[in-house]
Design a protein around this motif. Structure first.
Motif, mmCIF file in Angstrom:
data_model
loop_
_atom_site.group_PDB
_atom_site.id
_atom_site.type_symbol
_atom_site.label_atom_id
_atom_site.label_comp_id
_atom_site.label_asym_id
_atom_site.label_seq_id
_atom_site.Cartn_x
_atom_site.Cartn_y
_atom_site.Cartn_z
ATOM 1 N N LEU A 1 0.832 -1.201 0.000
ATOM 2 C CA LEU A 1 0.000 0.000 0.000
ATOM 3 C C LEU A 1 0.869 1.254 0.000
ATOM 4 O O LEU A 1 1.864 1.331 0.721
ATOM 5 N N ASP A 2 0.493 2.229 -0.803
ATOM 6 C CA ASP A 2 1.191 3.512 -0.853
ATOM 7 C C ASP A 2 0.622 4.432 0.219
ATOM 8 O O ASP A 2 -0.438 5.050 0.039
ATOM 9 N N LEU A 3 1.323 4.551 1.324
ATOM 10 C CA LEU A 3 0.845 5.370 2.439
ATOM 11 C C LEU A 3 1.092 6.862 2.226
ATOM 12 O O LEU A 3 0.643 7.674 3.033
ATOM 13 N N THR A 4 1.790 7.210 1.152
ATOM 14 C CA THR A 4 1.994 8.633 0.863
ATOM 15 C C THR A 4 0.820 9.213 0.072
ATOM 16 O O THR A 4 0.761 10.421 -0.159
ATOM 17 N N SER A 5 -0.099 8.359 -0.351
ATOM 18 C CA SER A 5 -1.276 8.826 -1.088
ATOM 19 C C SER A 5 -2.469 8.919 -0.152
ATOM 20 O O SER A 5 -2.582 8.169 0.827
ATOM 21 N N ASP A 6 -3.384 9.836 -0.444
ATOM 22 C CA ASP A 6 -4.575 9.995 0.387
ATOM 23 C C ASP A 6 -5.425 8.729 0.366
ATOM 24 O O ASP A 6 -5.972 8.322 1.397
ATOM 25 N N GLU A 7 -5.538 8.110 -0.797
ATOM 26 C CA GLU A 7 -6.355 6.903 -0.901
ATOM 27 C C GLU A 7 -5.738 5.742 -0.133
ATOM 28 O O GLU A 7 -6.446 4.956 0.508
ATOM 29 N N GLY A 8 -4.402 5.638 -0.185
ATOM 30 C CA GLY A 8 -3.729 4.591 0.565
ATOM 31 C C GLY A 8 -3.890 4.793 2.059
ATOM 32 O O GLY A 8 -4.131 3.838 2.814
ATOM 33 N N LEU A 9 -3.775 6.048 2.497
ATOM 34 C CA LEU A 9 -3.930 6.354 3.917
ATOM 35 C C LEU A 9 -5.357 6.088 4.376
ATOM 36 O O LEU A 9 -5.584 5.598 5.493
ATOM 37 N N ASN B 1 -8.982 0.082 -10.059
ATOM 38 C CA ASN B 1 -8.645 1.495 -10.194
ATOM 39 C C ASN B 1 -7.491 1.878 -9.282
ATOM 40 O O ASN B 1 -6.588 2.645 -9.672
ATOM 41 N N LEU B 2 -7.487 1.338 -8.056
ATOM 42 C CA LEU B 2 -6.388 1.598 -7.126
ATOM 43 C C LEU B 2 -5.077 1.002 -7.642
ATOM 44 O O LEU B 2 -4.001 1.589 -7.461
ATOM 45 N N LYS B 3 -5.141 -0.147 -8.272
ATOM 46 C CA LYS B 3 -3.957 -0.763 -8.839
ATOM 47 C C LYS B 3 -3.398 0.105 -9.978
ATOM 48 O O LYS B 3 -2.176 0.300 -10.088
ATOM 49 N N ILE B 4 -4.293 0.602 -10.831
ATOM 50 C CA ILE B 4 -3.862 1.430 -11.961
ATOM 51 C C ILE B 4 -3.182 2.711 -11.441
ATOM 52 O O ILE B 4 -2.180 3.159 -12.007
ATOM 53 N N LYS B 5 -3.686 3.273 -10.375
ATOM 54 C CA LYS B 5 -3.117 4.495 -9.790
ATOM 55 C C LYS B 5 -1.814 4.229 -9.024
ATOM 56 O O LYS B 5 -1.103 5.168 -8.676
ATOM 57 N N GLY B 6 -1.539 2.962 -8.734
ATOM 58 C CA GLY B 6 -0.342 2.622 -7.962
ATOM 59 C C GLY B 6 -0.537 2.750 -6.466
ATOM 60 O O GLY B 6 0.438 2.731 -5.711
ATOM 61 N N VAL B 7 -1.784 2.868 -6.008
ATOM 62 C CA VAL B 7 -2.057 2.966 -4.587
ATOM 63 C C VAL B 7 -1.839 1.618 -3.906
ATOM 64 O O VAL B 7 -1.348 1.537 -2.785
ATOM 65 N N VAL B 8 -2.218 0.543 -4.601
ATOM 66 C CA VAL B 8 -1.980 -0.809 -4.120
ATOM 67 C C VAL B 8 -1.235 -1.575 -5.212
ATOM 68 O O VAL B 8 -1.291 -1.206 -6.390
#
Length: 404
Positions: free
Chosen positions: A76-84, A396-403
């Motif tokens: 998970l990308d914790l630097t993104s709002d969606e990841g957080l 969609n989260l995968k495409i954005k790189g959030v997960v």
């Protein structure tokens, strides 16, 4: 084994060994542990090529396995709002939040106590640090070689006169694993306290504090006597039955018979020197203490006359306390360790067999089975779906790189 932690859910944002090994113990005892990993590289331990003293090689990354068994992985990308947001949503479902991020990193990522408890006021918040949460060094990173081993006084206490360098720890993650046991125990106490009072606590454990506790008696003596604890100048204690003796095949027997006078006659008879039982130099405790060097010299000569295996047989029924100095390889076939389940058979996700040391606490006379560590993001989709996300949202989260 009774899974005493069954029903407890842990959310981990941590890397390497110190903190992850703590939740690995909880997982061995039945807890569900969700491990949040870096969205691209995962836990930094996954890319470790060397411990500094030993290469990390082979088909199984056993160091990673040691501290991550039984866990679920979400990259998970914790630097993104969606990841957080996903992290916060997971926190609402968990009993424990566990991290080893430095204070400045926790604040930057918005995963500090106030951030996590804003979403779950009842969560137990646990921090594993190098030097503690307060003081000038609170925000400095560390490793067990530094805070636990060197700073807490262990390395210096092991030095002999003439040594030009301090010794390295005896194994990778040595202080980390001891500190992890401390964290696990602290968390179980915090869960008990919350169960009894409804109060969620903050749990802090540092490598420095764990190292000082391990050296607690020595530090107390040093403080009392106002001199540092160190090795005996001669390498000998004041008791000939507390020490080490080299065998004829260059192995070592280790004795720790604190009541020397009680065990002296039996030992001397077993090793073929009954004459020493009535020798005026060794007839009682006072005499043995006054003639310690002579006793050491005599026993050293005796033990050098036979091999380790011969001495194993000779001393098999000795009522005093002794052991063989074994290597890390020899302990993997030690009958006592095997009979107690201290080494567990495990398989990777690909079916490759390996073994891990079991959790050091057993419940209802059964060792905790040691499972495998997860592959990176192995449980990502499962965890996200458990939060109510549908496949389109996950994609969609995968495409954005959030997960991942």
């Amino acid at each position: 084994m009774t899974a005493v932690m069954k029903g407890v859910r842990v959310l981990e944002v941590a890397e390497h060994t110190f903190v992850p090994a703590a939740s690995a113990l909880l997982a061995d005892w039945g807890a569900e542990v969700i491990k949040i990993e870096h969205v691209e590289r995962g836990d930094a331990m996954r890319g470790l090529a060397s411990t500094g003293t030993s290469p990390v090689s082979g088909s199984v990354h056993v160091l990673l396995e040691h501290s991550n068994r039984h866990k679920k992985s979400l990259a998970l990308d914790l630097t993104s709002d969606e990841g957080l947001d996903i992290l916060y949503r997971l926190a609402t479902t968990c009993d424990i939040f566990l991290t080893n991020k430095l204070p400045r990193v926790r604040a930057k990522l918005k995963i500090d106590v106030e951030h996590i408890r804003a979403h779950n006021p009842n969560i137990i918040y646990a921090r594993g640090t190098g030097q503690g949460e307060r003081g000038a060094d609170a925000d400095r990173g560390s490793y067990d070689f530094l805070a636990f081993w060197a700073r807490a006084g262990i390395a210096a206490a092991l030095m002999n006169e003439g040594d030009e360098q301090i010794r390295f720890p005896p194994a990778p993650g040595f202080g980390d694993s001891i500190g992890a046991m401390t964290i696990a125990g602290g968390l179980m106490g915090a869960l008990f306290h919350r169960e009894r009072t409804g109060e969620a606590t903050i749990v802090d454990v540092s490598l420095l504090g764990a190292g000082m506790w391990s050296m607690g008696q020595g530090i107390a003596l040093a403080d009392q006597l106002q001199r540092p604890l160190g090795q005996p100048p001669t390498g000998r204690s004041g008791n000939p039955l507390v020490g080490t003796y080299r065998t004829g095949d260059d192995r070592f027997l280790v004795f720790s018979c604190l009541q020397a006078a009680r065990y002296w006659p039996e030992l001397c008879t077993l090793v073929g020197r009954p004459d020493l039982v009535t020798d005026p130099r060794f007839v009682d405790h006072a005499a043995i203490s006054a003639n310690t060097d002579a006793a050491f010299d005599i026993l050293a000569e005796v033990f050098a006359q036979r091999t380790l295996e011969q001495w194993r047989e000779t001393l098999r029924d000795f009522s005093g306390q002794w052991a063989v100095s074994q290597t890390t390889l020899e302990i993997t076939t030690d009958p006592q360790a095997m009979d107690n389940g201290y080494l567990q058979d495990v398989q990777t996700s690909a079916g490759t067999p390996f073994r891990l040391v079991a959790a050091p606490v057993q419940y209802d006379e059964q060792p905790a089975p040691a499972g495998r560590a997860p592959d990176l993001n192995e449980h990502g989709d499962e965890i996200l779906q458990s939060l109510g996300l549908d496949w389109d949202e996950i994609l969609n989260l995968k495409i954005k790189g959030v997960v991942a």
